[in-house]
Design a protein around this motif. Structure first.
Motif, mmCIF file in Angstrom:
data_model
loop_
_atom_site.group_PDB
_atom_site.id
_atom_site.type_symbol
_atom_site.label_atom_id
_atom_site.label_comp_id
_atom_site.label_asym_id
_atom_site.label_seq_id
_atom_site.Cartn_x
_atom_site.Cartn_y
_atom_site.Cartn_z
ATOM 1 N N SER A 71 -7.423 -13.687 4.062
ATOM 2 C CA SER A 71 -7.542 -12.247 3.823
ATOM 3 C C SER A 71 -9.004 -11.819 3.864
ATOM 4 O O SER A 71 -9.867 -12.462 3.262
ATOM 5 N N TRP A 73 -10.209 -9.465 2.357
ATOM 6 C CA TRP A 73 -10.613 -8.961 1.046
ATOM 7 C C TRP A 73 -11.073 -10.089 0.134
ATOM 8 O O TRP A 73 -11.688 -9.829 -0.904
ATOM 9 N N VAL A 101 -5.399 -8.545 7.026
ATOM 10 C CA VAL A 101 -5.722 -7.507 6.038
ATOM 11 C C VAL A 101 -4.816 -7.575 4.814
ATOM 12 O O VAL A 101 -4.876 -6.696 3.948
ATOM 13 N N SER A 102 -3.969 -8.590 4.723
ATOM 14 C CA SER A 102 -3.076 -8.767 3.587
ATOM 15 C C SER A 102 -2.127 -7.571 3.465
ATOM 16 O O SER A 102 -1.693 -7.028 4.482
ATOM 17 N N HIS A 103 -1.828 -7.143 2.220
ATOM 18 C CA HIS A 103 -0.774 -6.159 2.012
ATOM 19 C C HIS A 103 -1.202 -5.113 0.993
ATOM 20 O O HIS A 103 -1.840 -5.432 -0.022
ATOM 21 N N GLN A 104 -0.826 -3.910 1.260
ATOM 22 C CA GLN A 104 -1.158 -2.810 0.359
ATOM 23 C C GLN A 104 -0.614 -3.058 -1.047
ATOM 24 O O GLN A 104 -1.259 -2.729 -2.050
ATOM 25 N N THR A 107 -2.923 -5.964 -2.832
ATOM 26 C CA THR A 107 -4.379 -5.953 -2.717
ATOM 27 C C THR A 107 -4.932 -4.638 -3.261
ATOM 28 O O THR A 107 -4.845 -3.600 -2.598
ATOM 29 N N TYR A 110 -7.158 -2.435 -1.030
ATOM 30 C CA TYR A 110 -6.622 -2.150 0.303
ATOM 31 C C TYR A 110 -6.835 -0.688 0.706
ATOM 32 O O TYR A 110 -6.482 0.236 -0.019
ATOM 33 N N PRO A 113 -6.941 -0.301 6.908
ATOM 34 C CA PRO A 113 -6.972 -1.706 7.334
ATOM 35 C C PRO A 113 -7.629 -1.962 8.682
ATOM 36 O O PRO A 113 -8.421 -2.897 8.813
#
Length: 285
Positions: A71, A73, A101-104, A107, A110, A113
């Motif tokens: 990720s 982040w 970008v992983s997941h809203q 994260t 977030y 993205p």
């Protein structure tokens, strides 16, 4: 496409969340997978570059090791670039940096993205991380465009054969490696039960739901643990021949490489039992 990268990955690889296991267990598993014919080992989960070291040390220079997916982040681009440079010095040409970008939903930071990913990749450019040594966990059209323009290509997760075909069109000649969850069960009820255990968390994530809706699945397909149609489209189950047929279909649709992930219903950081692992590695022979 960078044909050298495609050749290095080989047709098949193993994707496993063993990065959090003790180094000795990581090394032993990696050696078994290499002996069985896997040319690439992907560290699943929110893997980071420093989890690759034991596997790099345990395997020969012919094995590529990728993060699937780190990720953006979790580490600044500067930290990522520094670690990449260190590993590249010790194991030249063997690391493929998978970024996402992983997941809203999981994260807190977030936002924007595609914009943030573009900025991250710009910073990696400045730090000297080559485009051809990174791959993006892309599902949507904008992220696929970034994967084509600013990376070697894309590593999509939980996608159908038809989605792979459309992604190939979007990516042009860029690398397309796709994950495939494999359930080594021939009983349909048991196979779908195990697949649904794996799928449960992803059904709660908006980026995957959007991806499946773009692919034509209906709201009913995403309800109650996922319809049989959704499960059967995302996972391969059955005999070794049936699973090989799905791998062949993904490659015919445009995937250069298939990252096979064994789905057992157990926690992903656990290693499969010897019998299941032997079935998995039989796919590479």
């Amino acid at each position: 496409m960078n044909t050298a990268i495609s050749t290095e990955l080989g047709d098949f690889g193993v994707l496993s969340c063993i990065g959090r296991r003790p180094p000795a267990e990581q090394a032993a598993a990696a050696r078994r997978w290499e002996a069985a014919g896997a040319e690439t080992i992907w560290l699943g989960g929110s893997s980071v570059l420093w989890e690759t070291e034991a596997i790099l040390d345990a395997t020969t220079p012919q094995v590529t090791v990728g993060t699937a997916i780190q990720s953006i982040w979790d580490c600044t681009p500067q930290v990522t670039a520094s670690r990449f440079a260190s590993l590249e010095e010790q194991h030249p040409g063997r690391i493929l940096l998978g970024l996402g970008v992983s997941h809203q939903e999981t994260t807190p930071a977030y936002h924007s993205p595609c914009e943030v990913m573009a900025q991250y990749l710009d910073a990696l450019n400045e730090a000297g991380v080559p485009k051809e040594r990174r791959i993006l966990g892309a599902l949507g059209p904008q992220m696929l465009d970034l994967a084509r323009q600013e990376a070697a290509g894309a590593l999509p997760y939980l996608v159908t054969v038809n989605q792979v075909s459309h992604m190939r069109e979007r990516l042009g000649d860029a690398l397309l490696a796709c994950e495939l969850g494999v359930v080594l069960e021939t009983d349909p009820q048991r196979a779908r039960e195990l697949a649904r255990q794996d799928l449960q968390i992803y059904l709660q994530l908006s980026n995957y739901r959007r991806s499946w809706r773009r692919a034509g699945f209906l709201p009913a397909d995403l309800a109650d643990g996922g319809s049989d149609h959704l499960v059967d489209s995302l996972y391969a189950w059955g005999s070794t021949d049936q699973i090989r047929n799905r791998i062949d279909a993904l490659r015919a649709a445009g995937a250069h490489h298939v990252a096979v992930q064994l789905i057992t219903g157990s926690h992903h950081t656990q290693l499969p039992d010897p019998a299941r692992e032997q079935q998995l590695t039989a796919l590479f022979t």
